[in-house]
Design a protein around this motif. Structure first.
Motif, short mmCIF file in Angstrom:
data_model
loop_
_atom_site.label_atom_id
_atom_site.label_comp_id
_atom_site.label_asym_id
_atom_site.label_seq_id
_atom_site.Cartn_x
_atom_site.Cartn_y
_atom_site.Cartn_z
N LEU A 124 7.53 -8.54 19.94
CA LEU A 124 7.74 -7.26 19.28
C LEU A 124 8.84 -7.31 18.21
CD1 LEU A 124 7.44 -4.84 22.33
CD2 LEU A 124 5.78 -5.20 20.50
N ASP A 125 9.84 -8.19 18.39
CA ASP A 125 10.91 -8.26 17.40
C ASP A 125 10.45 -8.90 16.09
OD1 ASP A 125 10.64 -10.77 18.61
OD2 ASP A 125 12.71 -11.32 18.18
N LYS A 126 9.30 -9.54 16.10
CA LYS A 126 8.77 -10.13 14.88
C LYS A 126 7.62 -9.31 14.28
CE LYS A 126 10.20 -14.86 15.84
NZ LYS A 126 11.04 -14.53 16.99
N VAL A 127 6.74 -8.80 15.13
CA VAL A 127 5.58 -8.06 14.60
C VAL A 127 5.98 -6.70 14.06
CG1 VAL A 127 3.91 -9.24 16.06
CG2 VAL A 127 4.93 -7.10 16.85
N CYS A 128 7.21 -6.25 14.33
CA CYS A 128 7.62 -4.92 13.86
C CYS A 128 7.55 -4.79 12.34
CB CYS A 128 9.01 -4.58 14.37
SG CYS A 128 10.30 -5.73 13.86
N VAL A 129 7.62 -5.90 11.61
CA VAL A 129 7.55 -5.82 10.15
C VAL A 129 6.11 -5.80 9.64
CG1 VAL A 129 9.78 -6.95 9.82
CG2 VAL A 129 7.71 -8.33 9.83
N LEU A 130 5.15 -6.01 10.50
CA LEU A 130 3.76 -6.17 10.04
C LEU A 130 3.11 -4.86 9.60
CD1 LEU A 130 2.31 -8.72 12.62
CD2 LEU A 130 2.95 -9.13 10.25
N SER A 131 3.46 -3.73 10.22
CA SER A 131 2.70 -2.52 9.95
C SER A 131 2.98 -1.92 8.59
CB SER A 131 2.94 -1.48 11.04
OG SER A 131 4.30 -1.13 11.12
N CYS A 132 4.06 -2.34 7.93
CA CYS A 132 4.34 -1.79 6.61
C CYS A 132 4.35 -2.88 5.54
CB CYS A 132 5.65 -1.02 6.62
SG CYS A 132 5.96 -0.13 5.09
N GLY A 133 5.45 -3.62 5.43
CA GLY A 133 5.61 -4.54 4.31
C GLY A 133 4.60 -5.66 4.24
N ILE A 134 4.34 -6.32 5.36
CA ILE A 134 3.48 -7.50 5.33
C ILE A 134 2.03 -7.13 5.03
CG2 ILE A 134 2.73 -9.55 6.57
CD1 ILE A 134 5.76 -9.40 5.93
N SER A 135 1.51 -6.15 5.74
CA SER A 135 0.10 -5.78 5.52
C SER A 135 -0.12 -5.25 4.11
CB SER A 135 -0.35 -4.76 6.56
OG SER A 135 0.47 -3.61 6.53
N THR A 136 0.90 -4.59 3.55
CA THR A 136 0.78 -4.05 2.19
C THR A 136 0.60 -5.17 1.17
OG1 THR A 136 2.18 -2.18 2.80
CG2 THR A 136 1.90 -2.60 0.47
N GLY A 137 1.51 -6.12 1.16
CA GLY A 137 1.45 -7.20 0.17
C GLY A 137 0.28 -8.13 0.40
N LEU A 138 0.06 -8.52 1.66
CA LEU A 138 -1.03 -9.43 1.98
C LEU A 138 -2.38 -8.78 1.66
CD1 LEU A 138 -1.11 -12.30 3.44
CD2 LEU A 138 -1.94 -11.05 5.41
N GLY A 139 -2.52 -7.51 2.05
CA GLY A 139 -3.79 -6.80 1.82
C GLY A 139 -4.07 -6.58 0.34
N ALA A 140 -3.01 -6.24 -0.43
CA ALA A 140 -3.20 -6.02 -1.86
C ALA A 140 -3.72 -7.27 -2.55
CB ALA A 140 -1.90 -5.56 -2.50
N THR A 141 -3.21 -8.42 -2.12
CA THR A 141 -3.61 -9.68 -2.74
C THR A 141 -5.00 -10.12 -2.28
OG1 THR A 141 -1.30 -10.34 -2.83
CG2 THR A 141 -2.93 -12.06 -3.19
#
Length: 214
Positions: free
Chosen positions: A96-113
């Motif tokens: 949980l201490d690592k996946v907490c960043v996935l729901s906003c920043g990571i999915s946004t950039g990865l998904g846009a690309t």
């Protein structure tokens, strides 16, 4: 971690691990069913709503006064109440201490690309802004097989870290007496194949648009 669920909720159960997402999905509207958008008609970002959709009331209070929900998630609290469409179930083995960043920043950039820009293998990509969203965008370009990934940022301290996410070259606009788009056009014989803007700067958006080849 889900503590309890409301009446009629079948997708989740207590103990499930989830990520909150402020761009929720009802899974029924035209946007949710589209491959082009996730701007849900029911749960799209709404900073003014502040209440639950079912009854128009808040689930929070202090000293008898209501406290309103923040963009559908209210994640600044230890416990929160959200619409079922504003959480995504995840593997309980994920830390949980690592996946907490996935729901906003990571999915946004990865998904846009990967889902919108869709760079082809061997292509060139410019990423404007190397924060969490920009690093995720670079990772998306790397996964897609881009051969040149040019990171653009005003903070040179970000450049070394960005190499871990696939960035191959760096441009700091402060280092040049011409606009970044001109620098990139010269580096790439006329411009990159794709660019992804990951800043809130209008100037950077202009540069991102103009650095793409004709």
């Amino acid at each position: 971690i889900v503590e309890s669920v409301g009446e009629g909720i079948t997708d989740l159960k207590p103990g499930d691990h989830v990520l909150p997402v402020f761009t929720g999905e009802c899974k029924e509207c035209r946007h949710c069913k589209s491959e082009e958008s996730n701007m849900c008609d029911l749960l799209r970002i709404n900073t003014d709503r502040g209440v639950m959709l079912s009854d128009g009331k808040s689930r929070f209070s202090i000293n008898g006064q209501p406290i309103f929900h923040f963009i559908g998630t209210s994640t600044f609290s230890e416990y929160t109440v959200v619409h079922v469409g504003c959480v995504a179930k995840i593997n309980p083995e994920a830390p949980l201490d690592k996946v907490c960043v996935l729901s906003c920043g990571i999915s946004t950039g990865l998904g846009a690309t990967l889902n919108v820009a869709k760079p082809k293998k061997g292509s060139s990509v410019a990423i404007f802004g190397l924060g969490a969203v920009g690093l995720a965008a670079a990772e998306g370009a790397r996964i897609a097989g881009a051969s040149r990934i040019i990171g653009v940022d005003l903070n040179p301290k970000r450049f070394e870290e960005a190499k871990k996410f696939g960035v191959t070259e760096f441009v700091n606009p402060k280092d040049y007496d011409k606009p970044a788009q001109e620098v990139i056009a010269e580096m790439t014989d006329g411009g990159v194949d794709r660019s992804v803007g990951c800043t809130g700067s209008i100037m950077a958006m202009v540069s991102a648009f103009e650095c793409v080849h004709d």
